[in-house]
Structures are given as structure tokens and as C-alpha cells.
Design a protein around this motif. Structure first.
Motif, PDB file in Angstrom:
ATOM      1  N   SER A  14       0.777  -1.094  -0.087  1.00  0.00           N
ATOM      2  CA  SER A  14      -0.050  -0.062   0.069  1.00  0.00           C
ATOM      3  C   SER A  14       0.933   1.276  -0.025  1.00  0.00           C
ATOM      4  CB  SER A  14      -1.085   0.032   1.202  1.00  0.00           C
ATOM      5  OG  SER A  14      -0.281  -0.461   2.244  1.00  0.00           O
ATOM      6  N   LYS A  67       2.211   6.358  -7.266  1.00  0.00           N
ATOM      7  CA  LYS A  67       1.260   7.454  -7.718  1.00  0.00           C
ATOM      8  C   LYS A  67       1.722   8.834  -7.541  1.00  0.00           C
ATOM      9  CE  LYS A  67      -2.875   4.578  -6.642  1.00  0.00           C
ATOM     10  NZ  LYS A  67      -3.753   4.239  -5.514  1.00  0.00           N
ATOM     11  N   ILE A  72      -2.952  -8.913  -4.608  1.00  0.00           N
ATOM     12  CA  ILE A  72      -2.947  -7.654  -5.293  1.00  0.00           C
ATOM     13  C   ILE A  72      -3.628  -7.644  -6.399  1.00  0.00           C
ATOM     14  CG2 ILE A  72      -1.294  -5.958  -5.957  1.00  0.00           C
ATOM     15  CD1 ILE A  72       0.483  -6.752  -3.740  1.00  0.00           C
ATOM     16  N   THR A  73      -4.606  -6.819  -6.445  1.00  0.00           N
ATOM     17  CA  THR A  73      -5.417  -6.512  -7.758  1.00  0.00           C
ATOM     18  C   THR A  73      -5.274  -4.953  -8.336  1.00  0.00           C
ATOM     19  OG1 THR A  73      -7.357  -6.137  -6.452  1.00  0.00           O
ATOM     20  CG2 THR A  73      -6.895  -8.417  -7.608  1.00  0.00           C
ATOM     21  N   ASP A  74      -5.560  -4.157  -7.287  1.00  0.00           N
ATOM     22  CA  ASP A  74      -5.392  -2.721  -7.814  1.00  0.00           C
ATOM     23  C   ASP A  74      -4.176  -1.899  -8.099  1.00  0.00           C
ATOM     24  OD1 ASP A  74      -6.740  -0.575  -8.651  1.00  0.00           O
ATOM     25  OD2 ASP A  74      -7.253   0.214  -6.254  1.00  0.00           O
ATOM     26  N   ILE A  75      -3.555  -2.087  -9.177  1.00  0.00           N
ATOM     27  CA  ILE A  75      -2.086  -1.810  -9.285  1.00  0.00           C
ATOM     28  C   ILE A  75      -2.162  -0.248  -9.847  1.00  0.00           C
ATOM     29  CG2 ILE A  75      -0.177  -2.131 -10.692  1.00  0.00           C
ATOM     30  CD1 ILE A  75      -0.985  -5.139 -10.959  1.00  0.00           C
ATOM     31  N   PRO A  76      -1.239   0.636  -9.494  1.00  0.00           N
ATOM     32  CA  PRO A  76      -1.558   2.197  -9.826  1.00  0.00           C
ATOM     33  C   PRO A  76      -1.627   2.068 -11.488  1.00  0.00           C
ATOM     34  CG  PRO A  76       0.221   1.894  -8.194  1.00  0.00           C
ATOM     35  CD  PRO A  76      -0.385   0.520  -8.305  1.00  0.00           C
ATOM     36  N   ARG A  77      -2.327   3.030 -12.084  1.00  0.00           N
ATOM     37  CA  ARG A  77      -2.292   3.265 -13.312  1.00  0.00           C
ATOM     38  C   ARG A  77      -0.897   3.825 -13.690  1.00  0.00           C
ATOM     39  NH1 ARG A  77      -5.600   7.483 -16.088  1.00  0.00           N
ATOM     40  NH2 ARG A  77      -5.690   8.149 -13.896  1.00  0.00           N
TER      41      ARG A  77
END
Ligand code: NDP
Ligand code: MG
Length: 383
Positions: free
Chosen positions: A40, A47, A65-70
Motif C-alpha cells: 500500500s 502514484k 494484489i489486484t489494484d495496481i497504480p495506473r
């Protein structure tokens, strides 16, 4: 603008490096960052700084982990970290991984000829003989982040090793500098984690309480500055203002001073060979406390002596020292052993090991793992 990678970005040195980069957006751009577990924080920093390449070394987290920073690419595992170090376009890699886990990244950085800002002193403890040889034969500049070694580097300037008579490293003395020796048996984990002048990761904080850290720093200085062990000493300096002395053969002594902050040595390791303009820390000489120095007691800090003896013996022994110490610290952090057991365990593991010279990197990595595991499994017989 220098392109930099920060390995161990979520730790104490990693975060101090972030604060340096935040104050120097025109000077440094982060192109690669790693953490082990703390994804996190890694993502938050990715970001903020738009870091394109991220590595999480703990592969077990891949499923979670799924939500990787764009705009960032993320990979997992220690091998992947080495691959990224090998392929990234970068001027300096700052290795702030804690403990023996940092060794492979130092080796890969040097083999690619990239400058190495080295906080991970354990790399030099385990493999100083290999690392210094590799550095000599590569384009890499090896720049210490450790405050004492940064001070020594600055004090030496362009002088050659044979112009230096001795190196004197300062030590705060840690939280037990004044504790009566008969009270050491009552030291708790909380006591040992309270460092009087520096706020650091758990492993180095315990190393500072046992003074293993200063022994490791003597070994680090031996390799970095090509001086024999007889010519490197430590003294207690509770204020942590003067970060080390260099004594030259003509009798002159040069020192480096600042209020204690890791941001100055980090900035210097990144900006080397120049000092660059910064507002990180202003040290007003008139605000300084009285600076005092005293002898370091081996009775109080037996691991200091153990570390220097292991360094002097050389070969695989510093790896055994480091691995048994890491295991003992983990046992202490898990509340399985007492503070005074740390030195007992390390000394026992060293004394029964059959030393050999010039170990290969593969031998170092294998023996490090074996000694660590064996110490953790067998600790009850070692205390
Ligand atoms: P911390 O424990 O605060 O941080 C360690 C960093 O390394 C974290 O980013 C952590 O990731 C990562 N890490 C931990 N284990 C592994 C592993 N097995 N593989 C890959 N990465 C890992 O340590 P510090 O910042 O205090 O110290 C880092 C190094 O700098 C040490 O070698 C220390 O001796 C040296 N140093 C530190 C100083 C200080 O002031 N702190 C001063 C001088 C030297 P995660 O957060 O995800 O677990
Ligand atoms: Mg230090």
C-alpha cells in the motif's frame, strides 16, 4: 536530472530518500522502486512520483494484489527485481533493503556498471572482497549512505589511502550506554527499540543497542576505504553530531558534522561527486550542544569485538556473523530470546564454524541461508 531506483523504498532509509526527492524534484526522477510486503505504501509513492517500474519481492502477495497504480508496471519476486535492475535505464540505484536480502541487488547493480548508493551495509559485510574487486573493474561508483561512511568519504576528499593514518568512527552508544551492566538482563524489546538519536528500522535499531552495528561499520569502512582493521576505531559520541574523523599521516584530523539526519548522507550519495544546494538541514554551529567523546567498552558491547574479530579473520566468517545475528534479532523481535542471548548465540555460531577464505557469491548466499535457518531452529541449544 538523475534517474534513480530506490530498493526498499518503504523502509526508514527509503522514506528519508523520498523526502530528499520531494525537496529536489528538479534533480531526481524515480524510475524503479521495490518493497517486500508493504504494497500500500509502495503504491501510494508510485502514484505521487509516477514511478514506472515496481517490484514486490514477496511473490506470495501476487494472488492478493489486484489494484495496481495506473501508469506503473508491477512484477513480483527476487529474481524479477534482479531482472529489472539489469534492464532499467538508471544513473544510481539506492539499495535500502535491510539485511542479507540486499546482497544480490548490490551485485547486479555493480555488474551492470550502475552507480550504487549503498545503505545495505550487509552487502559489504558478507561479500566485501567480491564487491570491491567488481567495483574496481566496472564503471560503478560505490557511494556509502551510512552517515559515518559518508562523513569519511567527504573528509578523505581526493586523498589516497596511504595518506590516511586512521579512521575514527563515532557511535551514539545506543539506549544502554549508561545502563549498569547488572541490569542488562532486564532489558525488554521496547527498551531496545528506543534509540536515543536516530529513528531507524528494527534490525539496525537492535544492532545499535548491541553495538553490532558499529562492528559492522568497521568492516564496512575496511572495505570502502582500504584500511586495515588496526587503523579503524570507534569512539562513543552521544550527541551524534560529528559523524566520523579521518586522521592523516601529517597529524591533521578532518571531521564532518551536522545535526543527525540521514537525508544529508542520502543526498550526497545521490548528488556525488557534487554537493548540491539544499534546504534539508541547516546546522547552526552556535546551537550545537557540547560534543563529548569517550572510549567504547567491550564489556558492555561484546558483539562489537566479535564483529571486528570476524572481519579480521575474513573469509566466510563475516557471513556467519551476519546470518546468526539476523536470526538472533528475529528471535528477539519475536520475544523468544532475551537481549543478552543475541551475543551468546552469535558467538556460539561463530566459534563452531570452520572458516574458509574467498567464498564465492553462491557460497555466501547458501551459507547465509543455512546459518540463519539453523540458528532459528536450534536457538534453545545456543543460549
Ligand atoms: P527498514 O526495516 O526500515 O526497511 C527495510 C526495507 O527493505 C523495506 O522497504 C522492506 O520492505 C525491504 N525489505 C525487507 N526485507 C526484504 C527482503 N527480504 N527482500 C527485499 N526487500 C526487503 O530498514 P532501514 O531503512 O532502517 O535499513 C535499510 C538498510 O540501511 C539496512 O541495511 C541498514 O543497516 C541500513 N542503514 C539504515 C540506517 C537508518 O537510519 N535506518 C542508517 C544507516 C544504514 P517492506 O517495507 O515491504 O517490508
Ligand atoms: Mg551508521
Amino acid at each position: 536530472m538523475k534517474k534513480i531506483a530506490i530498493l526498499g523504498i518503504t523502509g526508514s532509509i527509503g522514506i528519508s530518500t523520498i523526502e530528499v526527492v520531494r525537496q529536489h524534484p528538479q534533480d531526481f526522477e524515480i524510475v524503479l522502486a521495490s518493497s517486500n510486503n508493504n504494497y500500500s505504501k509502495l503504491f501510494e509513492l508510485a502514484k505521487e512520483f509516477k514511478i514506472p517500474e515496481l517490484v514486490i519481492t514477496n511473490s506470495a502477495l501476487k494472488q492478493k494484489i489486484t489494484d495496481i497504480p495506473r501508469n506503473s508496471s508491477l512484477t513480483f519476486g527476487e529474481n524479477e527485481l534482479q531482472r529489472k535492475i539489469g534492464s532499467v535505464e538508471c544513473d544510481t540505484i539506492l539499495n535500502a533493503i535491510s539485511g542479507s536480502a540486499g546482497l544480490r541487488s548490490s551485485i547486479t547493480t555493480i555488474s551492470k556498471g550502475i552507480d550504487l548508493a549503498l545503505a545495505n551495509k550487509e552487502s559489504l559485510i558478507m561479500a566485501g572482497h567480491k564487491i570491491m574487486k567488481m567495483v574496481k573493474n566496472s564503471k560503478t561508483n560505490l557511494l556509502p549512505v551510512d552517515s559515518e561512511h559518508s562523513a569519511i568519504l567527504q573528509a578523505i576528499g581526493s586523498s589516497k589511502p596511504d595518506e590516511i593514518r586512521s579512521i575514527i568512527i563515532t557511535a551514539s552508544g545506543g539506549p544502554f550506554r549508561d545502563l549498569p551492566l547488572n541490569e542488562f538482563k532486564n532489558i525488554t524489546l521496547e527498551d531496545a527499540l528506543k534509540h536515543p538519536t536516530w529513528n531507524m528500522g528494527a534490525k539496525i535499531t537492535i544492532d545499535s543497542a548491541t553495538m553490532m552495528n558499529k562492528g559492522l561499520e568497521i568492516i564496512e569502512a575496511h572495505w570502502l576505504f582500504d584500511k586495515s582493521y588496526e587503523d579503524i576505531k570507534a569512539v562513543i559520541h552521544p550527541q551524534s553530531i560529528l559523524h566520523s574523523f579521518v586522521e592523516f599521516i601529517d597529524g591533521s584530523i578532518v571531521a564532518q558534522l551536522s545535526f543527525p539526519t540521514m537525508k544529508i548522507p542520502i543526498l550526497y550519495a545521490l548528488s556525488h561527486p557534487k554537493h548540491i544546494k539544499s534546504t534539508i538541514q541547516k546546522t547552526n554551529i552556535l546551537d550545537l550542544p557540547n560534543l563529548t567523546f569517550s572510549e567504547l567498552s567491550i564489556e558492555r558491547y561484546p558483539l562489537y569485538d566479535t564483529a571486528i574479530n570476524a572481519g579480521t579473520e575474513g573469509g566466510i566468517l563475516p557471513t556467519v556473523l551476519n546470518a546468526s545475528n539476523e536470526a538472533a534479532i528475529d528471535l528477539f523481535l519475536d520475544r523468544k530470546i532475551h537481549f543478552t542471548d543475541i551475543s551468546r548465540i552469535v558467538e556460539k555460531q561463530i566459534s563452531k564454524f570452520h572458516n574458509f577464505q574467498n567464498p564465492s557469491i553462491e557460497e555466501i548466499i547458501k551459507i547465509n541461508k543455512d546459518v540463519y535457518n539453523q540458528t532459528k531452529q536450534n536457538y534453545k541449544n545456543l543460549i
